[in-house]
Design a protein around this motif. Sequence first.
Motif, PDB file in Angstrom:
ATOM      1  N   LEU A  88      -2.146  10.236  -2.229  1.00 18.64           N
ATOM      2  CA  LEU A  88      -0.857   9.567  -2.451  1.00 18.64           C
ATOM      3  C   LEU A  88      -0.042   9.490  -1.166  1.00 18.64           C
ATOM      4  O   LEU A  88       0.618   8.495  -0.895  1.00 18.64           O
ATOM      5  N   LEU A  89      -0.090  10.550  -0.380  1.00 18.04           N
ATOM      6  CA  LEU A  89       0.706  10.590   0.844  1.00 18.04           C
ATOM      7  C   LEU A  89       0.130   9.710   1.950  1.00 18.04           C
ATOM      8  O   LEU A  89       0.868   9.071   2.687  1.00 18.04           O
ATOM      9  N   GLU A  90      -1.188   9.707   2.084  1.00 20.98           N
ATOM     10  CA  GLU A  90      -1.820   9.024   3.207  1.00 20.98           C
ATOM     11  C   GLU A  90      -2.471   7.700   2.858  1.00 20.98           C
ATOM     12  O   GLU A  90      -2.907   6.992   3.748  1.00 20.98           O
ATOM     13  N   GLY A  91      -2.630   7.378   1.590  1.00 17.39           N
ATOM     14  CA  GLY A  91      -3.372   6.167   1.238  1.00 17.39           C
ATOM     15  C   GLY A  91      -4.821   6.361   1.619  1.00 17.39           C
ATOM     16  O   GLY A  91      -5.399   7.403   1.393  1.00 17.39           O
ATOM     17  N   GLY A  92      -5.456   5.388   2.218  1.00 12.87           N
ATOM     18  CA  GLY A  92      -6.850   5.518   2.606  1.00 12.87           C
ATOM     19  C   GLY A  92      -7.046   5.711   4.092  1.00 12.87           C
ATOM     20  O   GLY A  92      -8.169   5.665   4.585  1.00 12.87           O
ATOM     21  N   ASP A  93      -5.974   5.914   4.852  1.00  7.23           N
ATOM     22  CA  ASP A  93      -6.063   5.921   6.308  1.00  7.23           C
ATOM     23  C   ASP A  93      -5.932   7.307   6.926  1.00  7.23           C
ATOM     24  O   ASP A  93      -5.656   7.438   8.105  1.00  7.23           O
ATOM     25  N   GLY A  94      -6.123   8.373   6.143  1.00  5.76           N
ATOM     26  CA  GLY A  94      -5.853   9.708   6.646  1.00  5.76           C
ATOM     27  C   GLY A  94      -6.924  10.255   7.569  1.00  5.76           C
ATOM     28  O   GLY A  94      -8.060   9.811   7.595  1.00  5.76           O
ATOM     29  N   ASN A  95      -6.540  11.254   8.328  1.00  6.69           N
ATOM     30  CA  ASN A  95      -7.427  11.982   9.220  1.00  6.69           C
ATOM     31  C   ASN A  95      -8.237  12.974   8.387  1.00  6.69           C
ATOM     32  O   ASN A  95      -7.688  13.736   7.595  1.00  6.69           O
ATOM     33  N   VAL A  96      -9.554  13.017   8.585  1.00 10.72           N
ATOM     34  CA  VAL A  96     -10.440  13.869   7.788  1.00 10.72           C
ATOM     35  C   VAL A  96     -10.104  15.346   7.969  1.00 10.72           C
ATOM     36  O   VAL A  96     -10.061  16.100   6.997  1.00 10.72           O
ATOM     37  N   VAL A  97      -9.833  15.774   9.193  1.00 11.03           N
ATOM     38  CA  VAL A  97      -9.530  17.183   9.447  1.00 11.03           C
ATOM     39  C   VAL A  97      -8.232  17.583   8.756  1.00 11.03           C
ATOM     40  O   VAL A  97      -8.155  18.634   8.106  1.00 11.03           O
ATOM     41  N   ILE A  98      -7.223  16.751   8.854  1.00  9.78           N
ATOM     42  CA  ILE A  98      -5.948  17.039   8.195  1.00  9.78           C
ATOM     43  C   ILE A  98      -6.145  17.055   6.681  1.00  9.78           C
ATOM     44  O   ILE A  98      -5.591  17.914   5.990  1.00  9.78           O
ATOM     45  N   ALA A  99      -6.941  16.140   6.161  1.00 14.17           N
ATOM     46  CA  ALA A  99      -7.217  16.103   4.723  1.00 14.17           C
ATOM     47  C   ALA A  99      -7.868  17.403   4.267  1.00 14.17           C
ATOM     48  O   ALA A  99      -7.470  17.983   3.249  1.00 14.17           O
ATOM     49  N   ILE A 100      -8.854  17.882   5.005  1.00 16.21           N
ATOM     50  CA  ILE A 100      -9.555  19.115   4.628  1.00 16.21           C
ATOM     51  C   ILE A 100      -8.609  20.300   4.678  1.00 16.21           C
ATOM     52  O   ILE A 100      -8.571  21.126   3.754  1.00 16.21           O
ATOM     53  N   VAL A 101      -7.814  20.403   5.717  1.00 15.70           N
ATOM     54  CA  VAL A 101      -6.864  21.512   5.844  1.00 15.70           C
ATOM     55  C   VAL A 101      -5.838  21.452   4.710  1.00 15.70           C
ATOM     56  O   VAL A 101      -5.514  22.471   4.087  1.00 15.70           O
ATOM     57  N   PHE A 102      -5.330  20.267   4.416  1.00 16.65           N
ATOM     58  CA  PHE A 102      -4.343  20.094   3.354  1.00 16.65           C
ATOM     59  C   PHE A 102      -4.930  20.493   1.998  1.00 16.65           C
ATOM     60  O   PHE A 102      -4.321  21.258   1.244  1.00 16.65           O
ATOM     61  N   VAL A 103      -6.130  19.983   1.692  1.00 20.52           N
ATOM     62  CA  VAL A 103      -6.772  20.285   0.409  1.00 20.52           C
ATOM     63  C   VAL A 103      -7.044  21.784   0.292  1.00 20.52           C
ATOM     64  O   VAL A 103      -6.792  22.393  -0.747  1.00 20.52           O
ATOM     65  N   LEU A 104      -7.545  22.396   1.353  1.00 21.51           N
ATOM     66  CA  LEU A 104      -7.805  23.840   1.332  1.00 21.51           C
ATOM     67  C   LEU A 104      -6.519  24.646   1.140  1.00 21.51           C
ATOM     68  O   LEU A 104      -6.505  25.641   0.410  1.00 21.51           O
ATOM     69  N   ALA A 105      -5.459  24.232   1.800  1.00 17.65           N
ATOM     70  CA  ALA A 105      -4.181  24.945   1.664  1.00 17.65           C
ATOM     71  C   ALA A 105      -3.669  24.874   0.228  1.00 17.65           C
ATOM     72  O   ALA A 105      -3.264  25.895  -0.350  1.00 17.65           O
ATOM     73  N   VAL A 106      -3.705  23.695  -0.356  1.00 14.99           N
ATOM     74  CA  VAL A 106      -3.259  23.549  -1.745  1.00 14.99           C
ATOM     75  C   VAL A 106      -4.183  24.336  -2.675  1.00 14.99           C
ATOM     76  O   VAL A 106      -3.723  25.004  -3.611  1.00 14.99           O
ATOM     77  N   ALA A 107      -5.485  24.307  -2.402  1.00 17.20           N
ATOM     78  CA  ALA A 107      -6.445  25.043  -3.232  1.00 17.20           C
ATOM     79  C   ALA A 107      -6.172  26.543  -3.199  1.00 17.20           C
ATOM     80  O   ALA A 107      -6.152  27.209  -4.241  1.00 17.20           O
ATOM     81  N   VAL A 108      -5.945  27.088  -2.028  1.00 17.37           N
ATOM     82  CA  VAL A 108      -5.697  28.530  -1.906  1.00 17.37           C
ATOM     83  C   VAL A 108      -4.387  28.901  -2.603  1.00 17.37           C
ATOM     84  O   VAL A 108      -4.333  29.876  -3.370  1.00 17.37           O
ATOM     85  N   LEU A 109      -3.334  28.144  -2.355  1.00 18.67           N
ATOM     86  CA  LEU A 109      -2.043  28.443  -2.987  1.00 18.67           C
ATOM     87  C   LEU A 109      -2.127  28.336  -4.505  1.00 18.67           C
ATOM     88  O   LEU A 109      -1.589  29.181  -5.226  1.00 18.67           O
ATOM     89  N   THR A 110      -2.813  27.319  -4.989  1.00 19.26           N
ATOM     90  CA  THR A 110      -2.955  27.138  -6.431  1.00 19.26           C
ATOM     91  C   THR A 110      -3.822  28.240  -7.030  1.00 19.26           C
ATOM     92  O   THR A 110      -3.534  28.744  -8.118  1.00 19.26           O
ATOM     93  N   GLY A 111      -4.872  28.611  -6.315  1.00 15.84           N
ATOM     94  CA  GLY A 111      -5.717  29.709  -6.780  1.00 15.84           C
ATOM     95  C   GLY A 111      -4.952  31.014  -6.888  1.00 15.84           C
ATOM     96  O   GLY A 111      -5.079  31.748  -7.877  1.00 15.84           O
ATOM     97  N   LEU A 112      -4.146  31.312  -5.896  1.00 10.82           N
ATOM     98  CA  LEU A 112      -3.336  32.530  -5.929  1.00 10.82           C
ATOM     99  C   LEU A 112      -2.319  32.493  -7.073  1.00 10.82           C
ATOM    100  O   LEU A 112      -2.107  33.494  -7.764  1.00 10.82           O
TER     101      LEU A 112
END
Length: 188
Positions: A88-112
């Motif tokens: 939603l934030l980036e559309g289809g033009d996002g950076n892969v590294v930033i996407a992975i870091v963002f997804v991992l961060a949300v995953a860890v916070l949600t898991g906790l």
Amino acid sequence: MTGVGVLVVGLLLCFAGVASLHLAVLASGFALGWLVAESLGGSVAVTAIVAACAAVVAWILSTLVFRAALLVVGGVAGGVIGAKFYGLLEGGDGNVVIAIVFVLAVAVLTGLATQRFHETALVWVCAFGGAGLALSGLARIWPSTLGFLRTPDTTAEAVIDAAAWIALGALGWSVQRRWLRRKATSKA
């Protein structure tokens, strides 16, 4: 056909994820694998294989780490939420590294959060993770009409996608909360 499968898995997670921990793990793993492989440009066959493998790996991890099962389920489903939110934030033009870091961060916070608040957080995580996947399934079924539900190109499309995600997630949350209340009263 692939959109229908993604839609069904998303709706199961959204409306029945808290009913079965195994279902939540398998659906969340599938959803995370699908969204990550799809966002990295995988073909439908590769994306389906990655999603199936992710579902099995998520299930094995949660089985082996039973004490931390809520952390794993919350993390995997949180990854789905992170992937949807990043889309939603980036559309289809996002950076892969930033996407992975963002997804991992949300995953860890949600898991906790899921590990700490148990079923309360699990209901939210399953409902919104499933809603995000269901919308991606609809986008695959009707790409010319609803393709923006996967990767919005304009601000208006992002707002509509976010509103649909919130509405479907809230409906899923409501259904699951009612199910939990009925389960609790039947035990008493």
